[in-house]
Design a protein around this motif. Structure first.
Motif, PDB file in Angstrom:
ATOM      1  N   PHE A   1       0.808  -1.351  -0.031  1.00  0.00           N
ATOM      2  CA  PHE A   1      -0.114   0.008   0.056  1.00  0.00           C
ATOM      3  C   PHE A   1       0.830   1.177   0.151  1.00  0.00           C
ATOM      4  CE2 PHE A   1      -4.073  -2.147   1.942  1.00  0.00           C
ATOM      5  CZ  PHE A   1      -4.199  -2.555   0.521  1.00  0.00           C
ATOM      6  N   PRO A   2       1.898   1.588   0.693  1.00  0.00           N
ATOM      7  CA  PRO A   2       2.817   2.628   0.647  1.00  0.00           C
ATOM      8  C   PRO A   2       3.260   2.902  -0.728  1.00  0.00           C
ATOM      9  CG  PRO A   2       3.364   1.264   2.762  1.00  0.00           C
ATOM     10  CD  PRO A   2       2.544   0.364   1.847  1.00  0.00           C
ATOM     11  N   GLN A   3       3.280   1.993  -1.365  1.00  0.00           N
ATOM     12  CA  GLN A   3       4.016   2.020  -2.985  1.00  0.00           C
ATOM     13  C   GLN A   3       2.677   1.939  -3.922  1.00  0.00           C
ATOM     14  OE1 GLN A   3       6.816   2.796  -3.512  1.00  0.00           O
ATOM     15  NE2 GLN A   3       8.232   1.747  -2.251  1.00  0.00           N
ATOM     16  N   TYR A   4       1.469   2.071  -3.469  1.00  0.00           N
ATOM     17  CA  TYR A   4       0.198   1.934  -4.363  1.00  0.00           C
ATOM     18  C   TYR A   4       0.079   0.901  -5.199  1.00  0.00           C
ATOM     19  CZ  TYR A   4       0.429   6.640  -2.437  1.00  0.00           C
ATOM     20  OH  TYR A   4       0.380   7.943  -1.462  1.00  0.00           O
ATOM     21  N   VAL A   5       0.613  -0.295  -4.735  1.00  0.00           N
ATOM     22  CA  VAL A   5       0.459  -1.250  -5.378  1.00  0.00           C
ATOM     23  C   VAL A   5      -0.887  -2.001  -5.217  1.00  0.00           C
ATOM     24  CG1 VAL A   5       1.300  -3.722  -6.129  1.00  0.00           C
ATOM     25  CG2 VAL A   5       2.761  -1.865  -5.789  1.00  0.00           C
ATOM     26  N   PRO A   6      -1.831  -2.249  -5.981  1.00  0.00           N
ATOM     27  CA  PRO A   6      -3.065  -2.976  -5.684  1.00  0.00           C
ATOM     28  C   PRO A   6      -2.996  -4.348  -5.134  1.00  0.00           C
ATOM     29  CG  PRO A   6      -3.493  -2.110  -7.676  1.00  0.00           C
ATOM     30  CD  PRO A   6      -1.950  -1.955  -7.284  1.00  0.00           C
ATOM     31  N   SER A   7      -3.571  -4.618  -4.182  1.00  0.00           N
ATOM     32  CA  SER A   7      -3.425  -6.012  -3.351  1.00  0.00           C
ATOM     33  C   SER A   7      -4.343  -7.201  -4.155  1.00  0.00           C
ATOM     34  CB  SER A   7      -3.296  -5.955  -1.852  1.00  0.00           C
ATOM     35  OG  SER A   7      -4.866  -5.599  -1.482  1.00  0.00           O
TER      36      SER A   7
ATOM     37  N   PHE B   1       8.606  -8.585  -1.492  1.00  0.00           N
ATOM     38  CA  PHE B   1       8.302  -8.897  -0.165  1.00  0.00           C
ATOM     39  C   PHE B   1       6.743  -8.899   0.249  1.00  0.00           C
ATOM     40  CE2 PHE B   1      12.811  -8.757   0.661  1.00  0.00           C
ATOM     41  CZ  PHE B   1      13.131  -9.564   1.323  1.00  0.00           C
ATOM     42  N   GLY B   2       6.252  -7.637  -0.145  1.00  0.00           N
ATOM     43  CA  GLY B   2       4.789  -7.660  -0.053  1.00  0.00           C
ATOM     44  C   GLY B   2       3.964  -8.556  -0.324  1.00  0.00           C
TER      45      GLY B   2
ATOM     46  N   ILE C   1       1.448  -3.135 -14.744  1.00  0.00           N
ATOM     47  CA  ILE C   1       2.738  -4.055 -14.673  1.00  0.00           C
ATOM     48  C   ILE C   1       2.932  -4.501 -13.034  1.00  0.00           C
ATOM     49  CG2 ILE C   1       4.959  -4.189 -15.157  1.00  0.00           C
ATOM     50  CD1 ILE C   1       2.674  -4.153 -17.634  1.00  0.00           C
ATOM     51  N   LEU C   2       3.006  -3.626 -12.133  1.00  0.00           N
ATOM     52  CA  LEU C   2       3.213  -3.662 -10.909  1.00  0.00           C
ATOM     53  C   LEU C   2       2.311  -4.730 -10.346  1.00  0.00           C
ATOM     54  CD1 LEU C   2       4.521  -0.184  -9.681  1.00  0.00           C
ATOM     55  CD2 LEU C   2       6.015  -2.231 -10.336  1.00  0.00           C
ATOM     56  N   ALA C   3       1.037  -4.222 -10.542  1.00  0.00           N
ATOM     57  CA  ALA C   3      -0.309  -5.051  -9.970  1.00  0.00           C
ATOM     58  C   ALA C   3      -0.211  -6.508 -10.443  1.00  0.00           C
ATOM     59  CB  ALA C   3      -1.629  -4.492 -10.381  1.00  0.00           C
ATOM     60  N   LEU C   4      -0.098  -6.659 -11.844  1.00  0.00           N
ATOM     61  CA  LEU C   4       0.162  -8.095 -12.307  1.00  0.00           C
ATOM     62  C   LEU C   4       1.318  -8.875 -11.783  1.00  0.00           C
ATOM     63  CD1 LEU C   4      -0.883  -7.420 -16.125  1.00  0.00           C
ATOM     64  CD2 LEU C   4      -2.322  -8.565 -14.270  1.00  0.00           C
ATOM     65  N   LEU C   5       2.412  -8.140 -11.725  1.00  0.00           N
ATOM     66  CA  LEU C   5       3.606  -8.787 -11.173  1.00  0.00           C
ATOM     67  C   LEU C   5       3.426  -9.353  -9.660  1.00  0.00           C
ATOM     68  CD1 LEU C   5       6.594  -9.816 -11.226  1.00  0.00           C
ATOM     69  CD2 LEU C   5       7.213  -7.520 -10.857  1.00  0.00           C
ATOM     70  N   SER C   6       2.789  -8.334  -8.900  1.00  0.00           N
ATOM     71  CA  SER C   6       2.569  -8.567  -7.519  1.00  0.00           C
ATOM     72  C   SER C   6       1.730  -9.794  -7.555  1.00  0.00           C
ATOM     73  CB  SER C   6       1.821  -7.300  -6.826  1.00  0.00           C
ATOM     74  OG  SER C   6       1.388  -7.768  -5.452  1.00  0.00           O
ATOM     75  N   GLN C   7       0.625  -9.885  -8.217  1.00  0.00           N
ATOM     76  CA  GLN C   7      -0.410 -10.853  -8.188  1.00  0.00           C
ATOM     77  C   GLN C   7       0.112 -12.272  -8.665  1.00  0.00           C
ATOM     78  OE1 GLN C   7      -3.802 -11.289  -7.160  1.00  0.00           O
ATOM     79  NE2 GLN C   7      -2.948  -9.422  -6.301  1.00  0.00           N
TER      80      GLN C   7
ATOM     81  N   ALA D   1       2.546 -13.341  -5.564  1.00  0.00           N
ATOM     82  CA  ALA D   1       1.683 -13.789  -4.510  1.00  0.00           C
ATOM     83  C   ALA D   1       0.766 -15.318  -4.557  1.00  0.00           C
ATOM     84  CB  ALA D   1       0.408 -12.848  -4.266  1.00  0.00           C
ATOM     85  N   THR D   2       0.298 -15.249  -6.206  1.00  0.00           N
ATOM     86  CA  THR D   2      -0.259 -16.711  -6.296  1.00  0.00           C
ATOM     87  C   THR D   2       0.536 -17.937  -6.671  1.00  0.00           C
ATOM     88  OG1 THR D   2      -0.524 -15.748  -8.877  1.00  0.00           O
ATOM     89  CG2 THR D   2      -2.413 -15.497  -7.643  1.00  0.00           C
ATOM     90  N   GLN D   3       1.748 -17.476  -6.792  1.00  0.00           N
ATOM     91  CA  GLN D   3       2.770 -18.810  -6.877  1.00  0.00           C
ATOM     92  C   GLN D   3       2.883 -19.261  -5.281  1.00  0.00           C
ATOM     93  OE1 GLN D   3       4.004 -20.260  -9.823  1.00  0.00           O
ATOM     94  NE2 GLN D   3       2.317 -18.621 -10.478  1.00  0.00           N
ATOM     95  N   VAL D   4       2.995 -18.267  -4.337  1.00  0.00           N
ATOM     96  CA  VAL D   4       3.058 -18.582  -3.202  1.00  0.00           C
ATOM     97  C   VAL D   4       1.989 -19.443  -2.478  1.00  0.00           C
ATOM     98  CG1 VAL D   4       3.512 -17.556  -0.817  1.00  0.00           C
ATOM     99  CG2 VAL D   4       4.768 -16.647  -2.563  1.00  0.00           C
ATOM    100  N   VAL D   5       0.542 -18.764  -2.971  1.00  0.00           N
ATOM    101  CA  VAL D   5      -0.528 -19.458  -2.522  1.00  0.00           C
ATOM    102  C   VAL D   5      -0.675 -20.924  -2.809  1.00  0.00           C
ATOM    103  CG1 VAL D   5      -2.996 -19.343  -2.783  1.00  0.00           C
ATOM    104  CG2 VAL D   5      -1.859 -17.207  -2.687  1.00  0.00           C
ATOM    105  N   ASN D   6      -0.351 -20.950  -4.034  1.00  0.00           N
ATOM    106  CA  ASN D   6      -0.324 -22.554  -4.621  1.00  0.00           C
ATOM    107  C   ASN D   6       0.650 -23.506  -4.047  1.00  0.00           C
ATOM    108  OD1 ASN D   6      -2.274 -22.046  -6.464  1.00  0.00           O
ATOM    109  ND2 ASN D   6      -0.905 -21.514  -8.251  1.00  0.00           N
ATOM    110  N   MET D   7       2.011 -22.811  -3.580  1.00  0.00           N
ATOM    111  CA  MET D   7       3.073 -23.577  -2.941  1.00  0.00           C
ATOM    112  C   MET D   7       2.263 -24.152  -1.518  1.00  0.00           C
ATOM    113  SD  MET D   7       6.645 -21.585  -3.925  1.00  0.00           S
ATOM    114  CE  MET D   7       7.286 -22.475  -2.408  1.00  0.00           C
ATOM    115  N   ILE D   8       1.848 -23.129  -0.965  1.00  0.00           N
ATOM    116  CA  ILE D   8       1.008 -23.242   0.501  1.00  0.00           C
ATOM    117  C   ILE D   8       0.258 -24.094   0.390  1.00  0.00           C
ATOM    118  CG2 ILE D   8       0.307 -22.374   2.516  1.00  0.00           C
ATOM    119  CD1 ILE D   8       1.955 -19.934   2.131  1.00  0.00           C
TER     120      ILE D   8
END
Length: 202
Positions: free
Chosen positions: A27-33, A108-109, A170-176, A179-186
């Motif tokens: 959020f401090p970098q204005y990246v949608p979660s 990291f976020g 681009i930042l939003a898609l990269l973040s997703q 995040a989703t790779q980590v979700v699938n791993m867990i």
């Protein structure tokens, strides 16, 4: 009783970790979660609704869908997760961080966001918003929730970018993606003893 206590702990932990990733890094970098934020922006853009009101409408509508398809217990646990996430975001966004780096915060976020969502989804609990749809699709079609979460969010991000602004797509898609790779791993982790509490639709 013990499985319920364990589930409470995991849901609370998942909400806090997710909020940590959002509040301190994204959020401090204005990246949608997530996609719910994209829909919120669109409602604000089209109808002039406040962000808070629009976000509540999005989450409430999706929660009703989850209540209908996944049951009452799902809704109760999701409310707990959303509450913990909101409190966590409010707390961590107050922490001042100097010499910020966009890509470090993004990575990291996104990782902490994915860990939090993954923990929640292993407990059949949504992180709110589009996570509800991801769980519904996962249960109905037996696909990894992270995969459906990524594609739904990506579509929303692209649509919002076309309508409003391309700057952060681009930042939003990269973040997703991270995040989703980590979700699938867990979600695919295997334990000798399962701590996932089974539930039935009521």
């Amino acid at each position: 009783m013990k499985p319920v206590i364990i589930k409470y702990g995991l849901v609370i932990a998942g909400g806090i970790i997710q909020g940590f990733g959002m509040g301190l890094f994204l959020f401090p970098q204005y990246v949608p979660s997530g996609g719910a934020g994209g829909i919120t922006v669109l409602l604000n853009y089209w109808f002039g609704l406040s962000m808070g009101t629009a976000l509540w409408i999005v989450n409430f509508t999706l929660l009703l869908a989850g209540l209908y398809v996944l049951g009452k217990r799902f809704a109760v646990w999701t409310v707990i997760a959303i509450t913990m996430t909101s409190l966590s975001v409010t707390f961590f966004e107050q922490i001042p961080v100097h010499n910020r780096n966009l890509m470090i915060d993004l990575v990291f976020g996104s990782i902490f966001l994915g860990i939090g969502i993954g923990i929640l989804m292993r407990q059949n609990v949504s992180n709110g918003g589009i996570g509800v749809l991801a769980l519904i699709i996962s249960k109905k079609y037996n696909v990894l929730p992270g995969r459906s979460l990524f594609w739904i969010n990506s579509f929303i991000f692209i649509f919002a970018a076309i309508i409003i602004d391309w700057k952060i797509i681009i930042l939003a898609l990269l973040s997703q993606w991270i995040a989703t790779q980590v979700v699938n791993m867990i979600f695919q982790l295997s334990f000798d003893k399962s701590y996932t509490l089974g539930w039935r639709k009521k």
